[in-house]
Design a protein around this motif. Sequence first.
Motif, PDB file in Angstrom:
ATOM      1  N   GLU A   1       0.823  -1.212   0.000  1.00  0.00           N
ATOM      2  CA  GLU A   1       0.000   0.000   0.000  1.00  0.00           C
ATOM      3  C   GLU A   1       0.855   1.258   0.000  1.00  0.00           C
ATOM      4  OE1 GLU A   1      -2.885  -0.411   3.129  1.00  0.00           O
ATOM      5  OE2 GLU A   1      -4.302  -1.293   1.693  1.00  0.00           O
ATOM      6  N   LYS A   2       1.899   1.211   0.805  1.00  0.00           N
ATOM      7  CA  LYS A   2       2.770   2.381   0.887  1.00  0.00           C
ATOM      8  C   LYS A   2       3.334   2.715  -0.501  1.00  0.00           C
ATOM      9  CE  LYS A   2       6.959   4.091   2.808  1.00  0.00           C
ATOM     10  NZ  LYS A   2       8.300   3.755   3.149  1.00  0.00           N
ATOM     11  N   ASN A   3       3.751   1.686  -1.225  1.00  0.00           N
ATOM     12  CA  ASN A   3       4.358   1.913  -2.531  1.00  0.00           C
ATOM     13  C   ASN A   3       3.331   2.168  -3.622  1.00  0.00           C
ATOM     14  OD1 ASN A   3       7.296   1.659  -2.150  1.00  0.00           O
ATOM     15  ND2 ASN A   3       6.743  -0.341  -1.353  1.00  0.00           N
ATOM     16  N   GLN A   4       2.208   1.465  -3.532  1.00  0.00           N
ATOM     17  CA  GLN A   4       1.172   1.603  -4.553  1.00  0.00           C
ATOM     18  C   GLN A   4       0.559   3.002  -4.576  1.00  0.00           C
ATOM     19  OE1 GLN A   4      -0.288   0.514  -7.051  1.00  0.00           O
ATOM     20  NE2 GLN A   4       0.565  -1.514  -7.347  1.00  0.00           N
ATOM     21  N   LYS A   5       0.541   3.629  -3.420  1.00  0.00           N
ATOM     22  CA  LYS A   5      -0.108   4.941  -3.348  1.00  0.00           C
ATOM     23  C   LYS A   5       0.684   6.034  -4.056  1.00  0.00           C
ATOM     24  CE  LYS A   5      -2.941   4.123   0.733  1.00  0.00           C
ATOM     25  NZ  LYS A   5      -2.989   4.145   2.214  1.00  0.00           N
ATOM     26  N   ILE A   6       1.937   5.745  -4.334  1.00  0.00           N
ATOM     27  CA  ILE A   6       2.757   6.750  -5.018  1.00  0.00           C
ATOM     28  C   ILE A   6       2.785   6.455  -6.515  1.00  0.00           C
ATOM     29  CG2 ILE A   6       5.072   7.707  -5.236  1.00  0.00           C
ATOM     30  CD1 ILE A   6       5.502   7.033  -2.313  1.00  0.00           C
ATOM     31  N   PRO A   7       2.373   7.444  -7.343  1.00  0.00           N
ATOM     32  CA  PRO A   7       2.407   7.231  -8.796  1.00  0.00           C
ATOM     33  C   PRO A   7       3.831   6.903  -9.242  1.00  0.00           C
ATOM     34  CG  PRO A   7       1.265   9.282  -8.250  1.00  0.00           C
ATOM     35  CD  PRO A   7       1.880   8.785  -6.981  1.00  0.00           C
ATOM     36  N   GLU A   8       3.921   5.955 -10.186  1.00  0.00           N
ATOM     37  CA  GLU A   8       5.234   5.443 -10.560  1.00  0.00           C
ATOM     38  C   GLU A   8       6.212   6.531 -11.022  1.00  0.00           C
ATOM     39  OE1 GLU A   8       5.129   1.635 -12.261  1.00  0.00           O
ATOM     40  OE2 GLU A   8       7.150   1.759 -13.085  1.00  0.00           O
ATOM     41  N   ASN A   9       5.712   7.496 -11.804  1.00  0.00           N
ATOM     42  CA  ASN A   9       6.623   8.541 -12.301  1.00  0.00           C
ATOM     43  C   ASN A   9       7.166   9.401 -11.149  1.00  0.00           C
ATOM     44  OD1 ASN A   9       4.082   9.628 -11.887  1.00  0.00           O
ATOM     45  ND2 ASN A   9       4.394  11.270 -13.398  1.00  0.00           N
ATOM     46  N   GLU A  10       6.321   9.630 -10.136  1.00  0.00           N
ATOM     47  CA  GLU A  10       6.787  10.409  -8.984  1.00  0.00           C
ATOM     48  C   GLU A  10       7.830   9.623  -8.175  1.00  0.00           C
ATOM     49  OE1 GLU A  10       3.720  12.168  -6.546  1.00  0.00           O
ATOM     50  OE2 GLU A  10       2.546  12.740  -8.305  1.00  0.00           O
ATOM     51  N   PHE A  11       7.592   8.325  -8.082  1.00  0.00           N
ATOM     52  CA  PHE A  11       8.535   7.491  -7.336  1.00  0.00           C
ATOM     53  C   PHE A  11       9.916   7.530  -7.994  1.00  0.00           C
ATOM     54  CE2 PHE A  11      10.694   3.442  -6.489  1.00  0.00           C
ATOM     55  CZ  PHE A  11      10.679   3.431  -5.116  1.00  0.00           C
ATOM     56  N   LYS A  12       9.908   7.355  -9.316  1.00  0.00           N
ATOM     57  CA  LYS A  12      11.172   7.366 -10.059  1.00  0.00           C
ATOM     58  C   LYS A  12      11.898   8.695  -9.901  1.00  0.00           C
ATOM     59  CE  LYS A  12      10.833   4.060 -13.828  1.00  0.00           C
ATOM     60  NZ  LYS A  12      10.408   3.896 -15.222  1.00  0.00           N
ATOM     61  N   GLU A  13      11.130   9.777 -10.058  1.00  0.00           N
ATOM     62  CA  GLU A  13      11.708  11.107  -9.962  1.00  0.00           C
ATOM     63  C   GLU A  13      12.322  11.308  -8.569  1.00  0.00           C
ATOM     64  OE1 GLU A  13      10.172  15.643 -10.475  1.00  0.00           O
ATOM     65  OE2 GLU A  13       8.827  14.091 -11.220  1.00  0.00           O
ATOM     66  N   TYR A  14      11.612  10.806  -7.570  1.00  0.00           N
ATOM     67  CA  TYR A  14      12.065  10.953  -6.184  1.00  0.00           C
ATOM     68  C   TYR A  14      13.365  10.191  -5.932  1.00  0.00           C
ATOM     69  CZ  TYR A  14      11.885  10.917  -1.070  1.00  0.00           C
ATOM     70  OH  TYR A  14      12.180  11.062   0.263  1.00  0.00           O
ATOM     71  N   VAL A  15      13.439   8.956  -6.454  1.00  0.00           N
ATOM     72  CA  VAL A  15      14.647   8.153  -6.270  1.00  0.00           C
ATOM     73  C   VAL A  15      15.860   8.853  -6.883  1.00  0.00           C
ATOM     74  CG1 VAL A  15      15.791   5.977  -6.884  1.00  0.00           C
ATOM     75  CG2 VAL A  15      13.427   5.952  -6.060  1.00  0.00           C
ATOM     76  N   MET A  16      15.650   9.419  -8.072  1.00  0.00           N
ATOM     77  CA  MET A  16      16.754  10.139  -8.714  1.00  0.00           C
ATOM     78  C   MET A  16      17.124  11.385  -7.911  1.00  0.00           C
ATOM     79  SD  MET A  16      16.308   9.702 -12.808  1.00  0.00           S
ATOM     80  CE  MET A  16      14.853  10.725 -12.863  1.00  0.00           C
ATOM     81  N   LEU A  17      16.099  12.079  -7.428  1.00  0.00           N
ATOM     82  CA  LEU A  17      16.332  13.283  -6.623  1.00  0.00           C
ATOM     83  C   LEU A  17      17.135  12.949  -5.364  1.00  0.00           C
ATOM     84  CD1 LEU A  17      15.750  16.310  -5.970  1.00  0.00           C
ATOM     85  CD2 LEU A  17      13.652  15.551  -4.838  1.00  0.00           C
ATOM     86  N   GLN A  18      16.782  11.840  -4.723  1.00  0.00           N
ATOM     87  CA  GLN A  18      17.498  11.422  -3.508  1.00  0.00           C
ATOM     88  C   GLN A  18      18.988  11.275  -3.751  1.00  0.00           C
ATOM     89  OE1 GLN A  18      15.149   7.893  -2.746  1.00  0.00           O
ATOM     90  NE2 GLN A  18      14.799   8.524  -0.617  1.00  0.00           N
ATOM     91  N   SER A  19      19.330  10.532  -4.815  1.00  0.00           N
ATOM     92  CA  SER A  19      20.756  10.252  -4.972  1.00  0.00           C
ATOM     93  C   SER A  19      21.491  11.517  -5.403  1.00  0.00           C
ATOM     94  CB  SER A  19      21.005   9.076  -5.918  1.00  0.00           C
ATOM     95  OG  SER A  19      20.813   9.460  -7.232  1.00  0.00           O
TER      96      SER A  19
END
Lengths: 499, 499
Positions: free
Chosen positions: B92-110
């Motif tokens: 649920e935690k992961n599903q609630k985040i739209p995939e494109n936002e998740f990807k963008e966030y991972v890149m932003l983190q690093s």
Amino acid sequence: MATITETEKDFMDFLKEQNALREAISLIQWDLRTKIPKKGVEQRSEVVGYLAQKLHQMQVSDKMKNFIDELKEQTSDQLIQKSVQECLEIYEKNQKIPENEFKEYVMLQSKSEAVWQDAREKANFSDFQPYLEKLVDFNKKFANYWGYEENIYDALLHNFEPGVTVKTLDEVFPKVRKSLTELLQKIQDSSVKPDTSILTTHFPKKDQKNFSIEILNRMGYDFDAGRLDDTIHPFEITLNLNDVRITTRYDEQDFRMAVFGIIHEAGHALYEQNIDKKLEGTPLASGTSMGIHESQSLFWENFLGRNKVFWESHYDLFKKYAPIEFDKVSVVDFYQAVNEVKPSFIRIEADELTYPLHIMVRYELEKALINGDIEVKELPHLWNEKMVEYLGIKPPTDREGVLQDIHWAGGDFGYFPSYALGYMYAAQFKHKMSETLDVDGIIQSGDFSKIRNWLTENIHQYGKLKKPLDILKDVTGEGLNPDYLVEYLTTKYRNIYQF
Amino acid sequence: MATITETEKDFMDFLKEQNALREAISLIQWDLRTKIPKKGVEQRSEVVGYLAQKLHQMQVSDKMKNFIDELKEQTSDQLIQKSVQECLEIYEKNQKIPENEFKEYVMLQSKSEAVWQDAREKANFSDFQPYLEKLVDFNKKFANYWGYEENIYDALLHNFEPGVTVKTLDEVFPKVRKSLTELLQKIQDSSVKPDTSILTTHFPKKDQKNFSIEILNRMGYDFDAGRLDDTIHPFEITLNLNDVRITTRYDEQDFRMAVFGIIHEAGHALYEQNIDKKLEGTPLASGTSMGIHESQSLFWENFLGRNKVFWESHYDLFKKYAPIEFDKVSVVDFYQAVNEVKPSFIRIEADELTYPLHIMVRYELEKALINGDIEVKELPHLWNEKMVEYLGIKPPTDREGVLQDIHWAGGDFGYFPSYALGYMYAAQFKHKMSETLDVDGIIQSGDFSKIRNWLTENIHQYGKLKKPLDILKDVTGEGLNPDYLVEYLTTKYRNIYQF
């Protein structure tokens, strides 16, 4: 290079995924053999099994087949073309084996290694015999699936040294054997008997290591793209082209184990560190065959590490690290000691000259096994017979005989010839190199970069872009030729043993 | 246990696959931080990215959803039931985040971590500011996706310490702060001034290590199921429950870094080594929360490692390894020196008493950020203001201030409170433990196994089978209660500083 197509891009991405699994598996293997605490092993083995299975599934997937079919004729990019060929070989090799047989074989392999280890300790061949029989049967079956032209054993040889056949080996090996046994006779008849007592002087690990690191630096082993760790059975392992690790074992009562072992593994590592980085991420980013790999490790270990000029120019450096006892030994005596020739039971402890004879014992036996000319149960007896015939000595038990090597327990039939082939290749390369480089002069200078650069330019950079015999041909202008090895050994040992 | 169904078996196999990826990723992370040669990093980062993506895909797959739906109500096996719940939370935690936002966030983190590192070195907050703004925005968005009852920050807290809310923290933290600042005042007014000059005596790494290993053995850290290595930023990492590794950094001019650091990491490791082995292969095979984990590391580091009885009974052992200068320092003086209280800028170097105040500075600021009460650009100024208010000192630059921690650069908002919570939990556990165990007597004996067994029985064994506040309740009979920590610190420092 033409613009890359969508399919080509997807194919390269698919290769990168496989490469990620391969790299993870390699790291786990390195860790298993160097760092892991013992209780962690069981669970880790499951992990590596899972990842290997995933990789295998990708290699034989329909997705892979589609890429191969689509790109085989169409791609104009050489790197992709060669990658497709390599993938096709892996695909066909694996596809030809029915899945249930493959699974059974993988389980048999890991079980057999454990049984072999135990049997070796107890010097009890009969415990291992039923496993070895099954392994031979599987390999015969697989060889028939894979196919061959003349001899069934060729199908297995192909896995380790594509292009080399029984026909070649049966021409070359007897010639070499004849020369070596003649040389051995002369050596044994010689009145020169090197004094080897210095070799077993207590030599602290840390000093062995520090000397070896000096040599590694001179060889150009890149510590920013590798590491040196301790292990039980030394190996080189490539995680990626910028992380090529070597390992060694230190025997404080015999420095040769680590010092020559490190030079040997670094020879493998230099090959991998100097593969063209543009191959990274493809299945071409590794040495092209076992034989060519061994040519690199043996080149450095023997042609440099056991070379007279090397010791003349490096013995002072060595003595900086060595125990004080070495101060009383002249470089000539030292050189003769590390080059003593003496038939012995254990392959990996053999000297330069008798080493190929150990290989020939194994080759003759495994060729006969795969051809059904002999049975597994006859092996201990036949092994000892061959040892007497080729080396003049008979192992006291099977521990020092037929049970000494892990290869057969892992199902690796067709592997052993690579060691002898690599040695011959190395002599051929050395001969060719000497036409344009003053090899001894370079060794004397202590900066070996010109040698390494020659090897990189002619061999390393290509990775799997060239097949082993193509490399040999391109570099030396000829095929396998054992004369250079025989000539090298003859000259060297005539000098030492004065015959 | 009822007989396992086909679906349950398939589900457990699916979990094992995920676990294999998790273990491979952990090994890569350990290697990245301890062993990898620098040139190997770039390619390895791609590998870990690929494996993490595969794991993520499995966690949010339809296959996972089907297992959850099918097993949620039906399974009678407690282990499977709890695993399903854990998988559902992750799903649920992961599903609630739209995939494109998740990807963008991972890149932003690093990217942000790299920018932060550079900004910290230069003490230049404005370079980092735009990245931090985006990270805050993402976290606010995610918090809204995940949902919360009272305060948006609760949604983030939940990731690290489920069950704890702003309401709780806002009740507890001010109380603790009031007590600690009062204590701090008394300490600063005291005429007792520990002589800390001995602490910076040159202390060879090898000796620090050997003393620490003695303590690790007494704690019961199992070296057959773990290792101790060097690193830059110390950590504990679990590869599997039988391979739990710790790391440390040695400062030869200040032994406290390694000696207390190793005890701290071993506290984490004991937790993981003693989780019930039947949880292996499920997502329950790890510590239940950041707070409970920290309660274990701080328990050992502070309640044992900075304990008076510990040093009274172990100072002779310490002096066996310590430089000769320590022979001139009495155990009382030594004990006072390692327990000196002094406001300082850097959280990870803070003493036991001021440490929670550092956490509160961060908590107040990140809560305000996520609630939109303050803006990122105000942070440096507000940080310094809070430091003056809580600790009475103002950082000379942002390097010693707002830029010191990696957490925000990695997008970890809601993490900091765990440190203070863990400390309070530890004091609660310690108090409870003292009802049935003679803790000081056990410490004095040099065999700490009764302490470890108590922690295993009450906390370690459960892994994620119990939520943090359930463990706290089951063990102590109450909820979060800061009184024990305050009482501990009051008694201890009243004794040292004689007020």
